[in-house]
Motif scaffolding. Structure first.
Motif, PDB file in Angstrom:
ATOM      1  N   ILE A 213       4.556  22.402 -52.340  1.00  0.00           N
ATOM      2  CA  ILE A 213       4.807  21.512 -51.212  1.00  0.00           C
ATOM      3  C   ILE A 213       6.258  21.633 -50.756  1.00  0.00           C
ATOM      4  O   ILE A 213       7.193  21.430 -51.539  1.00  0.00           O
ATOM      5  CB  ILE A 213       4.506  20.041 -51.563  1.00  0.00           C
ATOM      6  N   LEU A 214       6.441  21.976 -49.478  1.00  0.00           N
ATOM      7  CA  LEU A 214       7.759  21.980 -48.857  1.00  0.00           C
ATOM      8  C   LEU A 214       7.962  20.637 -48.163  1.00  0.00           C
ATOM      9  O   LEU A 214       7.218  20.280 -47.246  1.00  0.00           O
ATOM     10  CB  LEU A 214       7.872  23.116 -47.831  1.00  0.00           C
ATOM     11  N   HIS A 215       8.944  19.870 -48.625  1.00  0.00           N
ATOM     12  CA  HIS A 215       9.285  18.582 -48.046  1.00  0.00           C
ATOM     13  C   HIS A 215      10.423  18.795 -47.046  1.00  0.00           C
ATOM     14  O   HIS A 215      11.406  19.483 -47.354  1.00  0.00           O
ATOM     15  CB  HIS A 215       9.740  17.606 -49.129  1.00  0.00           C
ATOM     16  N   MET A 216      10.337  18.163 -45.881  1.00  0.00           N
ATOM     17  CA  MET A 216      11.344  18.350 -44.830  1.00  0.00           C
ATOM     18  C   MET A 216      11.648  17.025 -44.149  1.00  0.00           C
ATOM     19  O   MET A 216      10.762  16.173 -44.002  1.00  0.00           O
ATOM     20  CB  MET A 216      10.830  19.341 -43.778  1.00  0.00           C
ATOM     21  N   ALA A 217      12.909  16.877 -43.725  1.00  0.00           N
ATOM     22  CA  ALA A 217      13.294  15.705 -42.937  1.00  0.00           C
ATOM     23  C   ALA A 217      14.397  16.099 -41.964  1.00  0.00           C
ATOM     24  O   ALA A 217      15.306  16.866 -42.313  1.00  0.00           O
ATOM     25  CB  ALA A 217      13.783  14.574 -43.839  1.00  0.00           C
ATOM     26  N   VAL A 218      14.292  15.582 -40.747  1.00  0.00           N
ATOM     27  CA  VAL A 218      15.349  15.727 -39.743  1.00  0.00           C
ATOM     28  C   VAL A 218      15.648  14.329 -39.228  1.00  0.00           C
ATOM     29  O   VAL A 218      14.717  13.597 -38.863  1.00  0.00           O
ATOM     30  CB  VAL A 218      14.912  16.643 -38.585  1.00  0.00           C
ATOM     31  N   LEU A 231      25.493   5.891 -41.781  1.00  0.00           N
ATOM     32  CA  LEU A 231      24.074   5.628 -41.589  1.00  0.00           C
ATOM     33  C   LEU A 231      23.232   6.821 -42.059  1.00  0.00           C
ATOM     34  O   LEU A 231      22.232   6.660 -42.768  1.00  0.00           O
ATOM     35  CB  LEU A 231      23.796   5.377 -40.108  1.00  0.00           C
ATOM     36  N   ALA A 232      23.627   7.997 -41.652  1.00  0.00           N
ATOM     37  CA  ALA A 232      22.893   9.206 -42.026  1.00  0.00           C
ATOM     38  C   ALA A 232      22.927   9.423 -43.538  1.00  0.00           C
ATOM     39  O   ALA A 232      21.924   9.853 -44.132  1.00  0.00           O
ATOM     40  CB  ALA A 232      23.480  10.416 -41.307  1.00  0.00           C
ATOM     41  N   THR A 233      24.056   9.125 -44.161  1.00  0.00           N
ATOM     42  CA  THR A 233      24.183   9.295 -45.607  1.00  0.00           C
ATOM     43  C   THR A 233      23.197   8.398 -46.352  1.00  0.00           C
ATOM     44  O   THR A 233      22.513   8.838 -47.287  1.00  0.00           O
ATOM     45  CB  THR A 233      25.622   8.970 -46.056  1.00  0.00           C
ATOM     46  N   VAL A 234      23.104   7.142 -45.930  1.00  0.00           N
ATOM     47  CA  VAL A 234      22.160   6.222 -46.569  1.00  0.00           C
ATOM     48  C   VAL A 234      20.727   6.681 -46.324  1.00  0.00           C
ATOM     49  O   VAL A 234      19.882   6.645 -47.225  1.00  0.00           O
ATOM     50  CB  VAL A 234      22.379   4.780 -46.059  1.00  0.00           C
ATOM     51  N   ALA A 235      20.433   7.129 -45.101  1.00  0.00           N
ATOM     52  CA  ALA A 235      19.079   7.576 -44.777  1.00  0.00           C
ATOM     53  C   ALA A 235      18.674   8.777 -45.622  1.00  0.00           C
ATOM     54  O   ALA A 235      17.564   8.817 -46.186  1.00  0.00           O
ATOM     55  CB  ALA A 235      18.982   7.906 -43.296  1.00  0.00           C
ATOM     56  N   ILE A 236      19.542   9.775 -45.728  1.00  0.00           N
ATOM     57  CA  ILE A 236      19.224  10.961 -46.525  1.00  0.00           C
ATOM     58  C   ILE A 236      19.134  10.608 -48.006  1.00  0.00           C
ATOM     59  O   ILE A 236      18.251  11.088 -48.729  1.00  0.00           O
ATOM     60  CB  ILE A 236      20.264  12.070 -46.284  1.00  0.00           C
ATOM     61  N   GLY A 237      20.033   9.736 -48.473  1.00  0.00           N
ATOM     62  CA  GLY A 237      19.974   9.315 -49.873  1.00  0.00           C
ATOM     63  C   GLY A 237      18.675   8.603 -50.186  1.00  0.00           C
ATOM     64  O   GLY A 237      18.041   8.844 -51.228  1.00  0.00           O
ATOM     65  N   ALA A 238      18.246   7.711 -49.286  1.00  0.00           N
ATOM     66  CA  ALA A 238      16.988   6.998 -49.489  1.00  0.00           C
ATOM     67  C   ALA A 238      15.800   7.965 -49.417  1.00  0.00           C
ATOM     68  O   ALA A 238      14.839   7.846 -50.194  1.00  0.00           O
ATOM     69  CB  ALA A 238      16.841   5.896 -48.435  1.00  0.00           C
ATOM     70  N   TYR A 239      15.856   8.912 -48.488  1.00  0.00           N
ATOM     71  CA  TYR A 239      14.792   9.911 -48.374  1.00  0.00           C
ATOM     72  C   TYR A 239      14.655  10.702 -49.672  1.00  0.00           C
ATOM     73  O   TYR A 239      13.539  10.868 -50.207  1.00  0.00           O
ATOM     74  CB  TYR A 239      15.079  10.842 -47.200  1.00  0.00           C
ATOM     75  N   ARG A 240      15.768  11.188 -50.203  1.00  0.00           N
ATOM     76  CA  ARG A 240      15.705  11.982 -51.424  1.00  0.00           C
ATOM     77  C   ARG A 240      15.207  11.151 -52.599  1.00  0.00           C
ATOM     78  O   ARG A 240      14.420  11.623 -53.431  1.00  0.00           O
ATOM     79  CB  ARG A 240      17.091  12.571 -51.731  1.00  0.00           C
ATOM     80  N   HIS A 241      15.663   9.907 -52.680  1.00  0.00           N
ATOM     81  CA  HIS A 241      15.240   9.044 -53.782  1.00  0.00           C
ATOM     82  C   HIS A 241      13.728   8.841 -53.751  1.00  0.00           C
ATOM     83  O   HIS A 241      13.053   8.979 -54.780  1.00  0.00           O
ATOM     84  CB  HIS A 241      15.957   7.686 -53.682  1.00  0.00           C
ATOM     85  N   ALA A 242      13.183   8.536 -52.581  1.00  0.00           N
ATOM     86  CA  ALA A 242      11.748   8.308 -52.465  1.00  0.00           C
ATOM     87  C   ALA A 242      10.969   9.610 -52.664  1.00  0.00           C
ATOM     88  O   ALA A 242       9.915   9.624 -53.310  1.00  0.00           O
ATOM     89  CB  ALA A 242      11.424   7.696 -51.104  1.00  0.00           C
ATOM     90  N   ARG A 243      11.495  10.711 -52.116  1.00  0.00           N
ATOM     91  CA  ARG A 243      10.817  12.008 -52.274  1.00  0.00           C
ATOM     92  C   ARG A 243      10.719  12.386 -53.747  1.00  0.00           C
ATOM     93  O   ARG A 243       9.674  12.866 -54.212  1.00  0.00           O
ATOM     94  CB  ARG A 243      11.605  13.075 -51.509  1.00  0.00           C
ATOM     95  N   ARG A 244      11.788  12.154 -54.489  1.00  0.00           N
ATOM     96  CA  ARG A 244      11.796  12.523 -55.906  1.00  0.00           C
ATOM     97  C   ARG A 244      10.937  11.587 -56.748  1.00  0.00           C
ATOM     98  O   ARG A 244      10.583  11.930 -57.885  1.00  0.00           O
ATOM     99  CB  ARG A 244      13.239  12.569 -56.409  1.00  0.00           C
ATOM    100  N   ALA A 245      10.612  10.417 -56.202  1.00  0.00           N
ATOM    101  CA  ALA A 245       9.658   9.529 -56.870  1.00  0.00           C
ATOM    102  C   ALA A 245       8.219   9.919 -56.544  1.00  0.00           C
ATOM    103  O   ALA A 245       7.277   9.293 -57.027  1.00  0.00           O
ATOM    104  CB  ALA A 245       9.914   8.078 -56.454  1.00  0.00           C
ATOM    105  N   ASN A 246       8.055  10.936 -55.697  1.00  0.00           N
ATOM    106  CA  ASN A 246       6.750  11.515 -55.364  1.00  0.00           C
ATOM    107  C   ASN A 246       5.819  10.515 -54.692  1.00  0.00           C
ATOM    108  O   ASN A 246       4.631  10.462 -54.994  1.00  0.00           O
ATOM    109  CB  ASN A 246       6.090  12.101 -56.620  1.00  0.00           C
TER     110      ASN A 246
END
Length: 414
Positions: A213-218, A231-246
């Protein structure tokens, strides 16, 4: 009962150290404890051992326009070289070796590839070149690229070399968040670019390949400057955290939404596209949170915008999003972009617009081969059409699904 293999049937492998292994092995052995500033002298010394001279290490600048010489003892300096229209640039763009006859021999240009990420080019001159030289230099260039990427985390030297303009604090933050801007494996390839490189603030992108699975976000955070970067830093950090929780895409959106709302309140938001691509089957899923629809490209033609159902931007507390799906055909490309790419306009003029973007994609596509080439050419062509004007961040992220398998790369052939 397990019998012993007869001596006559055993395969005898020569494990003695040859010249090539010794040269590369000593480079690798010393590199572990090597401070970053001594990489240049070490590489120059290794090249001299095979009769090479005038060694240059050229790194791609942040605009993806020039190749900039890395300073260092033992390396040949000089002015930055354009990627377009030079031998070094040809090696960089094509990701293949280029040989150019010069008065005292052959000037070699070898792409520096960390995996498939384009780091730069190594240049050197040999009096003559044979296939043994080519094989050894290809492997040496690969090792040098890996060393540069590894040591990059310990120094500012390589960052400074790549910069041709002062960088804003917001851009500094954004560049520190980014993954490598290109990746290519047999099943899938991705590439991205951001403008203005030295002053980007609210745009960001991210991806990760987890098994099949290739995960992507823009994303595009509201506003400009430092606040947009935070704002972008928090958004990307939250995205990675949730993505890594699968978690699923809907839960991922909800987690990001909560993080932005709790940190910044209801008046600030981030538009986003979050997607997942099964690289085995070509099944694409995505969530659109107030973002421009991605474009589906087939045979260098934009066949449609992937509109689908959407929800509110991240931070506005939208309803649980509907998951959009699409089955890709092999070698389909999907272009994600931020609105700065199409909303730019000259003073008193009309917006650049999606139609002109599509026309440019279809003009550039047939003249490029890889997604890296297409993204770079598309970005620079659009910039010229906008007459160099970029008042808002403008980002491109392109993915190509190729299908197939990479299992053969794990096979050992002796």
């Amino acid at each position: 009962m397990t019998g012993r293999v007869p001596e006559s049937r055993k395969v005898v492998v020569d494990r003695s150290e040859g010249f090539g292994e010794r040269l590369l092995g000593q480079l690798l052995d010393r590199a572990h404890a090597m401070p970053p500033q001594l990489i240049a002298p070490l590489v120059a010394e290794e090249v001299r051992r095979i009769g090479g001279r005038d060694v240059s290490i050229l790194l791609q600048d942040y605009d993806q326009v020039m190749l900039v010489p890395l300073p260092g003892r033992g390396l040949k300096g000089g002015d930055p070289l354009p990627i377009d229209g030079t031998w070094a640039g040809e090696a960089f763009v094509s990701e293949t070796r280029v040989e150019h006859p010069v008065a005292d021999g052959i000037r070699m240009f070898l792409p520096l590839l960390d995996g498939s990420d384009e780091v730069g080019v190594m240049a050197l001159t040999l009096s003559r070149v044979d296939d043994d030289d080519r094989r050894l230099l290809r492997r040496l260039a690969g090792l040098v690229a890996d060393m540069l990427v590894t040591k990059n985390s310990y120094t500012d030297q390589f960052f400074r070399a790549r910069r041709r303009e002062p960088m804003s604090v917001s851009a500094e933050i954004q560049w520190s968040l980014l993954p490598p801007l290109s990746m290519a494996i047999p099943q899938v390839a991705v590439a991205g670019i951001m403008e203005p490189a030295y002053d980007v603030a609210g745009d960001s992108l991210d991806y990760a390949l987890n098994d099949e699975i290739l995960h992507m976000a823009v994303i595009d955070a509201m506003g400009h400057g430092l606040n947009a970067a935070v704002l972008a830093t928090v958004a990307i950090g939250a995205y990675r955290h949730a993505r890594r929780a699968n978690v699923g895409l809907a839960e991922l959106y909800e987690f990001m939404d909560t993080a932005i709302n709790e940190q910044f309140g209801p008046d600030q938001f981030v538009t986003a596209q979050m997607a997942r691509l099964d690289i085995g089957s070509g099944s694409l899923e995505w969530v659109n949170a107030g973002h421009p629809a991605p474009l589906l490209i087939r045979d260098n033609r934009v066949i449609e915008a992937l509109e689908g159902a959407g929800t509110l931007p991240v931070g506005f507390g939208g309803a649980a999003p509907q998951i959009n799906t699409r089955q890709l055909v092999r070698h389909d490309r999907v272009l994600f972009y931020t609105d700065g790419l199409v909303e730019e306009h000259e003073s008193g003029g009309e917006q650049f617009g999606e139609k002109r973007l599509i026309n440019t994609i279809e003009h550039v596509g047939p003249m490029t081969r890889t997604v890296q080439q297409m993204v770079r050419s598309l970005s620079h062509t659009l910039m010229r059409q906008r007459k160099g004007t970029t008042t808002d961040d403008a980002s491109i992220f392109l993915v190509e699904w190729c299908g197939g398998t990479a299992d053969h790369l794990a096979e050992v052939n002796i």
